[in-house]
Design an enzyme around this catalytic site. Structure first.
Site, mmCIF file in Angstrom:
data_model
loop_
_atom_site.group_PDB
_atom_site.id
_atom_site.type_symbol
_atom_site.label_atom_id
_atom_site.label_comp_id
_atom_site.label_asym_id
_atom_site.label_seq_id
_atom_site.Cartn_x
_atom_site.Cartn_y
_atom_site.Cartn_z
ATOM 1 N N ASN A 77 11.745 0.449 3.086
ATOM 2 C CA ASN A 77 12.474 1.523 3.772
ATOM 3 C C ASN A 77 11.754 1.965 5.029
ATOM 4 O O ASN A 77 10.530 1.838 5.138
ATOM 5 C CB ASN A 77 12.679 2.720 2.838
ATOM 6 C CG ASN A 77 11.481 3.641 2.815
ATOM 7 O OD1 ASN A 77 11.357 4.540 3.643
ATOM 8 N ND2 ASN A 77 10.572 3.415 1.871
ATOM 9 N N ASN A 136 1.277 14.028 1.149
ATOM 10 C CA ASN A 136 1.768 12.700 1.509
ATOM 11 C C ASN A 136 0.843 12.081 2.550
ATOM 12 O O ASN A 136 0.987 12.290 3.741
ATOM 13 C CB ASN A 136 3.204 12.800 2.029
ATOM 14 C CG ASN A 136 3.787 11.444 2.368
ATOM 15 O OD1 ASN A 136 3.053 10.468 2.543
ATOM 16 N ND2 ASN A 136 5.104 11.384 2.474
ATOM 17 N N PHE A 137 -0.127 11.308 2.056
ATOM 18 C CA PHE A 137 -1.039 10.569 2.937
ATOM 19 C C PHE A 137 -0.699 9.083 2.869
ATOM 20 O O PHE A 137 -1.576 8.234 3.007
ATOM 21 C CB PHE A 137 -2.501 10.778 2.497
ATOM 22 C CG PHE A 137 -3.007 12.183 2.667
ATOM 23 C CD1 PHE A 137 -2.408 13.064 3.568
ATOM 24 C CD2 PHE A 137 -4.104 12.628 1.945
ATOM 25 C CE1 PHE A 137 -2.887 14.354 3.719
ATOM 26 C CE2 PHE A 137 -4.594 13.921 2.103
ATOM 27 C CZ PHE A 137 -3.982 14.787 2.985
ATOM 28 N N CYS A 139 2.883 7.493 3.759
ATOM 29 C CA CYS A 139 3.966 6.805 4.457
ATOM 30 C C CYS A 139 3.435 5.918 5.575
ATOM 31 O O CYS A 139 2.727 6.386 6.468
ATOM 32 C CB CYS A 139 4.949 7.815 5.031
ATOM 33 S SG CYS A 139 6.151 8.288 3.799
ATOM 34 N N ASN A 204 1.642 4.693 -2.656
ATOM 35 C CA ASN A 204 2.765 4.860 -1.751
ATOM 36 C C ASN A 204 3.198 3.442 -1.366
ATOM 37 O O ASN A 204 2.687 2.461 -1.905
ATOM 38 C CB ASN A 204 2.346 5.669 -0.525
ATOM 39 C CG ASN A 204 3.550 6.350 0.136
ATOM 40 O OD1 ASN A 204 4.541 5.692 0.422
ATOM 41 N ND2 ASN A 204 3.465 7.643 0.367
ATOM 42 N N CYS A 383 -5.479 -23.212 -17.974
ATOM 43 C CA CYS A 383 -5.187 -22.403 -16.786
ATOM 44 C C CYS A 383 -3.991 -21.485 -16.960
ATOM 45 O O CYS A 383 -3.827 -20.525 -16.244
ATOM 46 C CB CYS A 383 -4.997 -23.285 -15.561
ATOM 47 S SG CYS A 383 -3.425 -24.169 -15.536
ATOM 48 N N CYS A 386 1.291 -23.765 -17.282
ATOM 49 C CA CYS A 386 2.407 -24.286 -18.089
ATOM 50 C C CYS A 386 3.120 -23.151 -18.812
ATOM 51 O O CYS A 386 4.350 -23.130 -18.895
ATOM 52 C CB CYS A 386 1.927 -25.352 -19.074
ATOM 53 S SG CYS A 386 0.578 -24.836 -20.155
ATOM 54 N N CYS A 390 7.099 -22.146 -18.056
ATOM 55 C CA CYS A 390 7.998 -22.503 -19.157
ATOM 56 C C CYS A 390 9.111 -21.466 -19.267
ATOM 57 O O CYS A 390 8.847 -20.269 -19.308
ATOM 58 C CB CYS A 390 7.222 -22.561 -20.469
ATOM 59 S SG CYS A 390 8.281 -22.938 -21.887
#
Lengths: 434, 445
Positions: A77, A136-137, A139, A204, A383, A386, A390
């Site tokens: 946004n 709000n630190f 955006c 945020n 690892c 697979c 799957c």
């Protein structure tokens, strides 16, 4: 049914599901509907200083990433803070809080980075009777260009300074909302608590360009042929948010401090995961914007059912339970050895495990006559690729080799004792075992 | 005013024209773009995909579905058509439930395969609607090939040869090219004159001259073709229809199902096609189902398929059987016709129950009379008019894996040739592969 009543910073809400500061909490009409739908709390959309409000673009302000069947996985946004007059917001907040005393109501604020601005707005917010504020630190677009939002959140010294002002001019809990657009999330969190913040909330949105219009040669959303980076959120950002919450929860300097988790919470399970990772509650936005306020009802029933199944009587019983199990790579047990195992009865013979292993990994899966796929333990390094590719849940599993058995890949006996990289002979900085 | 279901005898206009029109619309509606996206998303992009192995033309199904997924249905169509130039028709008529979709791992996983047939139609429809023919001809080789029979095998063979630079003359006995695609498939599987449109689109490759109204024994001889062309391909199908070998087969009301199906396809106004009040179809293949279902759609009151073996042995797939049942067709198993009842006009069929012992069918002695003012014979077709000199095996022209007959310079494929199931898709594969072999032979020194 388990009791979901959650206390966060002394603020009690009937459940840990709060709506994050965002378009869904922009005005009285929405917030009343949210409470009626069952949301435990709301962080009101960010207020700015008194005076002419900010303006938003008049073209598209959202962009999306989709999965199968246009399932929205990520949302971006470029909307700014509230574009309605301060006084209107304050009057509405006052009315709503009076009518819903049992619900949490937090007010998000973003004003210029000077003491006067904060000193001016805080008493006005205090008068509304709201339960606390969130700074709000975070955006990353628009407001940051004006020295606010993430421009503050990226400088720990500013965070501490502003938090201190807030604690000075406001008597109720102060939550500092952090931006993820930073290298190490622990530094802004430490700064917030150094400034006596009561809690941090994160994450945020993440700086992002969702897509590019290949005809216009412009980023999307496109406004008159141009686009700009926006803030990314939704299910796609959850792994990033989880890690940042965990980093703060296990940092010795901030361990045990209250965290309100934000970032892709879509189901009860997401909420439970954030809470066991140290969050006292969660904030939700994209799920509500995608499905409407009713989505909280599944979160409530789902979390409650899970708590019943596990025997938790209150959210406090499980908050932070997974934090001790988050560690650094160097402390992982290198003597834990597993091998992939394919359940032939569950296998549908698509061969994706084979393609993934043969083309991109360790050539540890055989494709035998009749499309029978089997693991070659002599090559398997466990690892997990697979398992990940799957399409059938639990068809492929990782099975631990018992200590004493011989690993056919290395020809060595699996040791019973724990050993990690710090003492490994290949590590040039290895510490000799005492 | 329509005559209704109960009008006696064989009658046209049993249903109002609008109802007939509705009854004969597409069996499966085409996928809309979003439906196609959702259906395509279900494909797992399997390694060495089982669906591809199950396809007689070996279409790279995971690849074309991925191309649909990424917004390029025309590219998907190219992937399909490169293997099967009649991919549009095959998307409509293939028994996918016994081919690609049966092999789909999602069928294994959840009993619901990726809708490969409908996705294939989505892609090919898009490309054909754009009017584009995606292939071009190679440099002219100067070689000429006669292709006899413009059905699926002949069309596929002709197209491939033309693409490789040869000049092709495509002969057909009927007034229109297309073979069974044009004359032998239920109308609800090829709506909007699709077969003819597909032929027209296919011919855009160039280098193919179509001559209709010509067949071996009717203006053509194999010797003359051999003399005039560098190679000959025979895709003449099975023009004969098996008889019941019962007295009264020439009575009014006793017909070949294939003829009824062809009439329906060629009719301008389907409601003018006459159908019985009580219809019995003898047989158990796709032709039997196509005839029975369409008799019901035209307004017959009762339609019965009488098949001499059990359900499992029926050549028509379970899907086709269920389709027939859903339209109100009664399926009878283990019954065979013992006698046709009637004088000048057929009035009924005397059926006898059967036992199947070691694969052999025999009557039990118990009989059952069925009213019928129309009886369709659908007990198989036979090779008719095969030229002298060619080896015949099992009633068909003997061919090897490349489609070569016993006579040098003559290839054959499709229903008239030995091997393979009698499906549109296998005919396409055989025609295409014979073309490749012809090309190899004509261009090797």
């Amino acid at each position: 049914m388990a009791d979901l009543t959650t206390e966060f910073l002394g603020i009690t809400s009937p459940n840990p599901f709060w709506l994050a500061s965002a378009p869904p909490t922009d005005k009285e009409y929405n917030v009343r509907r949210a409470y009626e739908a069952g949301w435990g709390g709301v962080v009101w959309k960010t207020l700015g200083s008194e005076g002419p409000p900010v303006v938003n673009v008049n073209g598209p302000r959202y962009g999306a990433i989709y999965g199968a069947d246009r399932r929205l996985l990520g949302l971006n946004n470029i909307e700014l803070i509230t574009d309605r007059p301060l006084q209107t917001n304050l009057e509405e907040i006052t009315r709503v809080k009076k009518d819903y005393p049992d619900r949490a109501l937090i007010v998000s604020i973003m004003v210029p980075c000077d003491e006067e601005s904060w000193k001016a707005i805080l008493p006005l917010v205090e008068e509304t009777g709201a339960d606390g504020i969130e700074l709000n630190f975070g955006c990353p677009h628009g407001m940051a260009e004006r020295g606010m939002g993430s421009a503050v959140g990226q400088v720990p010294e500013y965070i501490q300074m502003v938090t201190e002002w807030c604690k000075k001019y406001y008597s109720k809990p102060v939550i500092v909302k952090l931006t993820p657009n930073i290298t190490d999330i622990r530094n802004p969190a430490r700064a917030a608590f150094a400034g006596n913040a009561d809690a941090v909330s994160l994450i945020n949105t993440i700086n992002s360009i969702t897509s590019v219009d290949l005809d216009l040669m412009a980023p999307q959303p496109t406004i008159d042929g141009k686009g700009t980076h926006g803030g990314y959120c939704g299910p796609a950002v959850k792994p990033i948010a989880l890690n940042m919450v965990a980093e703060i929860a296990r940092d010795p300097q901030t361990h045990g401090k209250p965290i309100s988790a934000i970032g892709g919470v879509t189901t009860w399970r997401d909420a439970a995961e954030f809470m066991v990772m140290g969050a006292g509650n969660v904030q939700v936005c994209t799920a509500a914007m995608t499905y409407g306020f009713k989505v909280v009802q599944e979160m409530i029933s789902g979390l409650s059912q899970w708590m019943d199944e596990k025997g938790y009587s209150s959210t406090a019983d499980f908050i932070g339970q997974a934090v001790p199990n988050v560690t650094d790579w160097q402390h992982l047990n290198l003597n834990y050895i597993a091998k992939a195992k394919i359940d032939q009865d569950a296998c549908i013979k698509c061969g994706r495990c084979y393609a993934a292993c043969e083309d991109t990994s360790h050539q540890a899966i055989w494709m035998k006559e009749g499309r029978v796929f089997e693991v070659n333990d002599a090559e398997c390094v466990a690892c997990n690729l697979c398992v990940d590719v799957c399409p059938i849940e639990n068809c492929i599993s990782m099975e631990q080799m018992a200590p004493g058995a011989v690993d056919p890949r290395t020809g060595k006996v699996v040791p019973a004792e724990y050993a990690n990289w710090t003492t490994h002979p290949n590590n040039p900085a290895a510490v000799a075992a005492e | 005013m329509a005559n209704g279901h109960q009008a006696s005898g064989v009658a046209a206009h049993r249903l109002p024209p609008e109802e007939i029109a509705t009854n004969f619309t597409d069996l499966h509606a085409p996928l809309a773009p979003h439906e196609a996206a959702v259906a395509a998303d279900r494909c797992y992009f399997c390694y060495d995909a089982p669906c591809m192995t199950a396809c007689p033309t070996s279409i790279d199904i995971p690849m074309f579905i991925r191309e649909i997924q990424t917004g390029h249905p025309e590219a998907a169509a190219r992937t399909i058509l490169a293997q099967n130039i009649l991919g549009g028709m095959c998307a409509r008529v293939c028994p996918t439930e016994t081919l690609c979709e049966e092999a789909c791992v999602r069928e294994t996983a959840e009993g619901s395969p990726v809708e490969i047939g409908r996705l294939q139609r989505y892609a090919t429809d898009r490309l054909m609607a754009s009017g584009v023919h995606p292939f071009t001809r190679a440099d002219a080789t100067g070689k000429t090939v006669a292709v006899v029979g413009a059905g699926p095998a002949g069309l596929a063979c002709a197209h491939r040869l033309a693409m490789l630079g040869h000049d092709v003359t495509l002969f057909d006995a009927k007034p229109k090219a297309g073979g069974l695609n044009e004359y032998g498939i239920a109308a609800y599987k090829s709506t909007d004159d699709f077969a003819a449109q597909e032929v027209e689109w296919l011919l855009k490759i160039g280098g193919i001259t179509v001559e209709t109204g010509k067949a071996l024994g009717a203006g053509l001889t194999l010797d003359a073709l051999k003399a005039d062309y560098d190679a000959v391909f025979l895709g003449i199908g099975l023009a004969g229809v098996n008889a019941l070998c019962l007295a009264g087969e020439d009575m009014e009301g006793v017909r070949d199902a294939v003829e009824f199906i062809a009439d329906l396809r060629q009719a301008g106004d389907r409601s003018a096609i006459a159908v019985g009040r009580n219809v019995v179809v003898i047989g158990g293949g796709m032709t039997a189902v196509d005839a029975a279902v369409q008799a019901k759609l035209l307004g017959a009151e009762t339609v019965t398929i009488a098949y001499r073996r059990d359900r499992e042995a029926m050549p028509a797939s379970r899907y086709e059987q269920d389709l027939a049942a859903s339209k109100g067709v009664r399926l009878m198993f283990n019954v065979m016709p013992r006698a046709l009842i009637g004088e000048a006009e057929v009035e009924g069929v005397m059926l006898e129950y059967t036992d199947v012992v070691d694969g052999c069918v025999s009557g039990t002695g118990e009989t059952l009379p069925l009213h019928a003012d129309q009886v369709f014979k659908a007990i198989g077709q036979t090779l008719l008019g095969a030229p002298e000199g060619l080896e015949i095996a099992g009633g068909k022209i003997a061919v090897d894996a490349q489609g070569r007959t016993s006579v040098a310079g003559i290839w054959a494929g499709g229903d008239c040739a030995s091997g393979g199931e009698d499906l549109t898709v296998t005919a396409v594969a055989e025609g295409r592969d014979a073309a490749m072999n012809i090309h190899e032979e004509l261009t090797s020194c």
